[in-house]
Design an enzyme around this catalytic site. Structure first.
Site, PDB file in Angstrom:
ATOM      1  CG  ASP A 108      43.611  35.655  38.367  1.00  0.00           C
ATOM      2  OD1 ASP A 108      44.555  35.702  39.177  1.00  0.00           O
ATOM      3  OD2 ASP A 108      43.100  36.674  37.871  1.00  0.00           O
ATOM      4  CG  HIS A 157      45.860  38.684  40.688  1.00  0.00           C
ATOM      5  ND1 HIS A 157      45.202  38.295  39.546  1.00  0.00           N
ATOM      6  CD2 HIS A 157      46.131  39.997  40.527  1.00  0.00           C
ATOM      7  CE1 HIS A 157      45.083  39.316  38.727  1.00  0.00           C
ATOM      8  NE2 HIS A 157      45.636  40.370  39.301  1.00  0.00           N
ATOM      9  CB  SER A 485      44.078  42.963  38.035  1.00  0.00           C
ATOM     10  OG  SER A 485      45.212  42.534  37.351  1.00  0.00           O
TER      11      SER A 485
END
Length: 839
Positions: A108, A157, A485
């Site tokens: 990520d 994220h 996600s």
């Protein structure tokens, strides 16, 4: 990059486009005996927020954590945390399973490992115990990565994903689904969320070689092909015994919209379910039923302009009795039933029918200085930072659900006092509100399958809509986000819990357990707003909503986790599966069939994939060799299935159908086996759009087909130069739209008339070369545009003359050596002249 790993041996090479002929050099590399394949570097992005950002999600740099836990469903604990209730994770937590001893590798954007809820450190002994930064601070997706040992997050994220797995208990009322696991973070996304397939291949292999038990990824690009190099690399890791859990994409509700590498062979591709309790993250305020500071009740509000100072005031609500038109808003001045002076009150008013400044102006007639707006519906995404007037001293907004509680109290004559703290000093708080609209349903944004080769996709669903988790401290510390996600790390957590509880790590076995015990969700057509009684299609939800507790305790296993019936041309009309009874006693199973709605990929008369195609009740007919079978303890039984595809569907629109084979055991276990098929010919699927395949002028306002035999006068080019479609120089450019998946697309330049270009015969046609970047492989539905400056992909400068572009799209399942297996379209002709030349 040196990609020398045990499961993938290769290198990523950047060629100098000025001095080297890119195609010639790559061809020479590909011709080496030791090279098995060559792929272009492709750029990937994190799967952006599926629902679009809302004003209340990121609360900014608030420095204090609430000490008064604000929640409507539970006290100060995480027992009733909705995503865990939906997936039965809470039941496994109650049994003591936390993922302890399991290593989850994340690929990520990095992680803020300094976050106290994620352990506050990095390395051995920490929650984030391993990993690395593969790219460095200056990576832009095109330059050479500069690795770093510390995978610090600058996007947010990766920190959000990490918290879904490993967050420790906190005052905001959530906890990681596998909070006892160790995380490894492999930073492969830069601060803009960009990566490339070579970096991602490296990250997966690093995570594998560092001993990850599970690898999770929430990155991808729309594809539908398992032949993508990243998908191939991931599948090798799965074949080597490490399950990979990957977000399926946020490109719904289009059929055939899955992202790679989620559509790779053996990947646990995850769809998103909407949370049943929507979190609101914001600034903390307090109410009491008297003016004291005792017995305070916490609530969440969104600061306006100006925000509230430190004050305690009684609430006063605008009611239909106090407004000119009998409304709860104040779009016009209040009537005589309202107090003439509201300066010592905090005015509660509905925001509807007019703007927030209009309401503030109306309330000024009664000297209102402090205003708390509330939304006119239950949609928390409608909350925002309101604006008022220069005379207003404090403002904010709360959700309707909260305002109704206060309205009821005030309506009964109860006094309610609000204590407001200016935002820079206030705590961060979260509240959870029931989602009675689409909570528990598959999210509209969640990508649909199948793949372009009719492989079943997605595999499973977990909550990914409206998820509260950690965020980098400098970005506020917490965030509410939505997308597949968020669904993928929850599924990875479920794998970790099963691994701990059952000591099973085999990817195929794990997928079978989770798939067979899933809970199927009903279908919501977001375009029409219809909530169907029937189940959501397999192409949308996969096996259904993962049920972690049932997967851990199931004693029955099935030989396969799903069945793909392929398309009409390759229909699997007979297949079988085996039931194995792992219980200590014989079990009798009743075998049944629950079909789901089918849905066309295209609308009649339209060439592009349809966003709102109507579902159909036409379903396949399945017959079984046995509808009831008794399997002894430790024994197995094979069930044969005969399939009759659905009738009455328009095959040219590529309808996708599916359903669930059901097994009801006398031991109380209820299992499913999802299947999926395409009621049409994928080989005949529309590919090159007839209305968008033409030559156009790059200096036009937008791509529009140029007149046939038009002329361009352009500078004499340099070998290796690449023109841009946004160039100030007017170049001829190709615009082509793919309306279906294309395994291979050629864009060959054909000399016309007496044009003296040298040619090579390719698939029966004499061509002078290819446009830059062509041929391309494994396309999904998208628009491709490329300018032409006279230099072919092969590095040849074409002479002045008259040309056309021959587009040839290989049919799905086609033979690329057979000219008859291509859809073809020739563009209009165009003339090239050079403004200057060299000798």
């Amino acid at each position: 990059m040196n990609l020398s790993y045990s499961l993938f041996r290769g290198a990523s090479i950047q060629l100098d486009a000025i001095d080297l002929d890119l195609h010639h050099a790559s061809t020479k590399i590909a011709s080496l005996a030791s090279v098995k394949n060559v792929w272009p570097v492709r750029y990937f992005e994190h799967l952006a927020n599926g629902k679009g950002s809302s004003g209340n999600s990121n609360i900014g740099k608030l420095n204090h954590l609430s000490k008064h836990f604000a929640r409507t469903t539970a006290d100060n604990d995480t027992v009733g945390y909705a995503p865990h209730v939906l997936t039965q994770v809470d039941k496994l937590h109650a049994e003591g399973f936390t993922g302890k001893g399991i290593r989850v590798g994340l690929v990520d954007s990095g992680v803020d490992y300094n976050h106290p809820v994620l352990g506050g450190c990095f390395g051995e002994g920490c929650i984030i115990s391993y990993g690395k930064d593969l790219i460095g601070d200056d990576f832009n997706g095109t330059n050479t990565p500069v690795p770093d040992p510390y995978p610090q997050d600058c996007l947010g994220h990766g920190t959000h994903v990490s918290g879904i797995i490993a967050a420790q208990e906190n005052y905001l009322g959530f906890i990681g689904a596998a909070y006892g696991a160790n995380l490894g973070m492999y930073k492969a996304l830069n601060c803009a969320g960009v990566s490339s397939n070579d970096v991602l291949i490296a990250a997966f292999n690093e995570a594998y070689e560092d001993g990850s038990d599970i690898i999770s990824l929430s990155v991808g690009i729309i594809s539908g092909w398992k032949e993508d190099p990243l998908a191939i690399a991931v599948s090798r890791i799965i074949d080597a015994g490490v399950p990979c859990v990957i977000a399926n994409g946020n490109n719904g509700p289009f059929v055939f919209s899955s992202a790679t590498p989620a559509d790779g062979k053996g990947v646990m591709a995850v769809a998103s379910i909407e949370n049943t309790m929507t979190p609101l993250l914001g600034t903390e305020g307090f109410t009491s039923l008297d003016s004291s500071s005792e017995n305070l009740t916490s609530f969440v509000w969104i600061p306006g302009t100006p925000a509230f100072p430190n004050i305690t005031l009684p609430l006063w609500v605008v009611t239909p009795n106090t407004t000119a038109y009998g409304t709860w808003n104040a779009c016009s001045p209040l009537n005589e039933n309202a107090p003439a002076d509201l300066s010592d009150k905090l005015v509660l008013v509905e925001l509807s029918d007019c703007s927030d400044p209009d309401i503030a102006n109306s309330l000024l007639k009664n000297n209102a200085k402090y205003i708390m707006f509330y939304s006119s519906d239950d949609d928390l995404s409608n909350l925002y930072s309101v604006s008022t007037t220069p005379e207003t001293l404090g403002s904010g907004m709360v959700p309707r659900q909260q305002a109704l509680v206060w309205r009821d109290l005030l309506g009964d004559g109860t006094e309610v006092y609000a204590t407001m703290i200016e935002p820079q000093s206030a705590g961060t708080a979260a509240a959870f509100f029931p989602n009675d609209s689409n909570g528990g349903c598959v999210d509209e944004f969640s990508s649909w399958g199948p793949t372009w080769e009719a492989d079943l996709n997605p595999r499973i669903s977990t909550p990914g809509g409206s998820i509260l988790s950690t965020y980098p401290l400098w970005m506020g510390g917490y965030y509410v986000d939505s997308g597949t996600s968020m669904a993928a790390p929850l599924m990875a957590s479920i794998y970790a819990l099963i691994m701990e509880a059952r000591s099973i790590k085999d990817p195929k076995t794990l997928m079978g357990l989770v798939s067979s015990t899933a809970n199927q969700r009903k279908y919501v057509d977001y375009n029409t707003g219809i909530f169907y009684e029937g189940l959501a299609p397999v192409a949308q939800q996969g096996a259904g909503l993962a049920q972690a507790y049932d997967a851990v305790h199931a004693t029955t296993t099935l030989s396969v986790s799903s069945i793909s019936l392929n398309d009409t041309n390759h229909l699997v009309n007979s297949t079988d599966f085996t039931i194995t009874n792992g219980a200590k006693q014989a079990v009798t199973y009743s075998v049944g069939h629950v079909p789901t709605l089918s849905r066309e990929a295209y609308k009649t008369g339209q060439s592009t994939l349809g966003r709102s195609t109507t579902p159909s009740n036409a379903t396949a007919t399945l017959t079984f060799s046995e509808t009831k079978v008794t399997v002894p303890a430790g024994g197995s039984a094979k069930i044969t299935i005969e399939v009759t595809p659905p009738q009455g569907l328009n095959s040219s629109n590529l309808p996708v159908y599916g359903g669930y084979i059901t097994l009801s055991g006398s031991n109380g276990e209820n299992l499913v086996l999802p299947y999926l098929g395409v009621a049409g010919s994928l080989k005949n699927a529309r590919s090159i759009d007839p209305g968008y395949s033409f030559i156009y002028h790059t200096t036009g306002r937008f791509p529009q087909e140029a007149p046939d035999n038009d002329t361009w006068t352009i500078p004499y080019p340099t070998v290796g130069s690449k023109p841009s479609t946004s160039s100030t120089i007017d170049y001829p450019a190709l615009g082509v739209e793919a309306d279906a998946g294309i395994p291979l697309l050629r864009a060959d330049i054909i000399p016309l008339g007496a044009t003296p270009a040298k040619t090579t015969n390719i698939l029966g046609v004499d061509v002078a070369g290819s446009l830059h970047g062509y041929p391309v492989r494994w396309l999904n539905t998208n628009i491709n545009q490329v300018a032409f400056n006279g230099v072919t992909q092969e590095g040849t400068i074409l002479p002045e003359g008259n040309y056309a572009v021959l587009l040839r799209a290989l049919k799905i399942f086609g033979d690329e050596e057979n000219p008859g297996d291509y859809f073809t379209k020739q563009t209009g002709s165009f003339n090239i002249k050079y403004a200057s030349s060299t000798t």
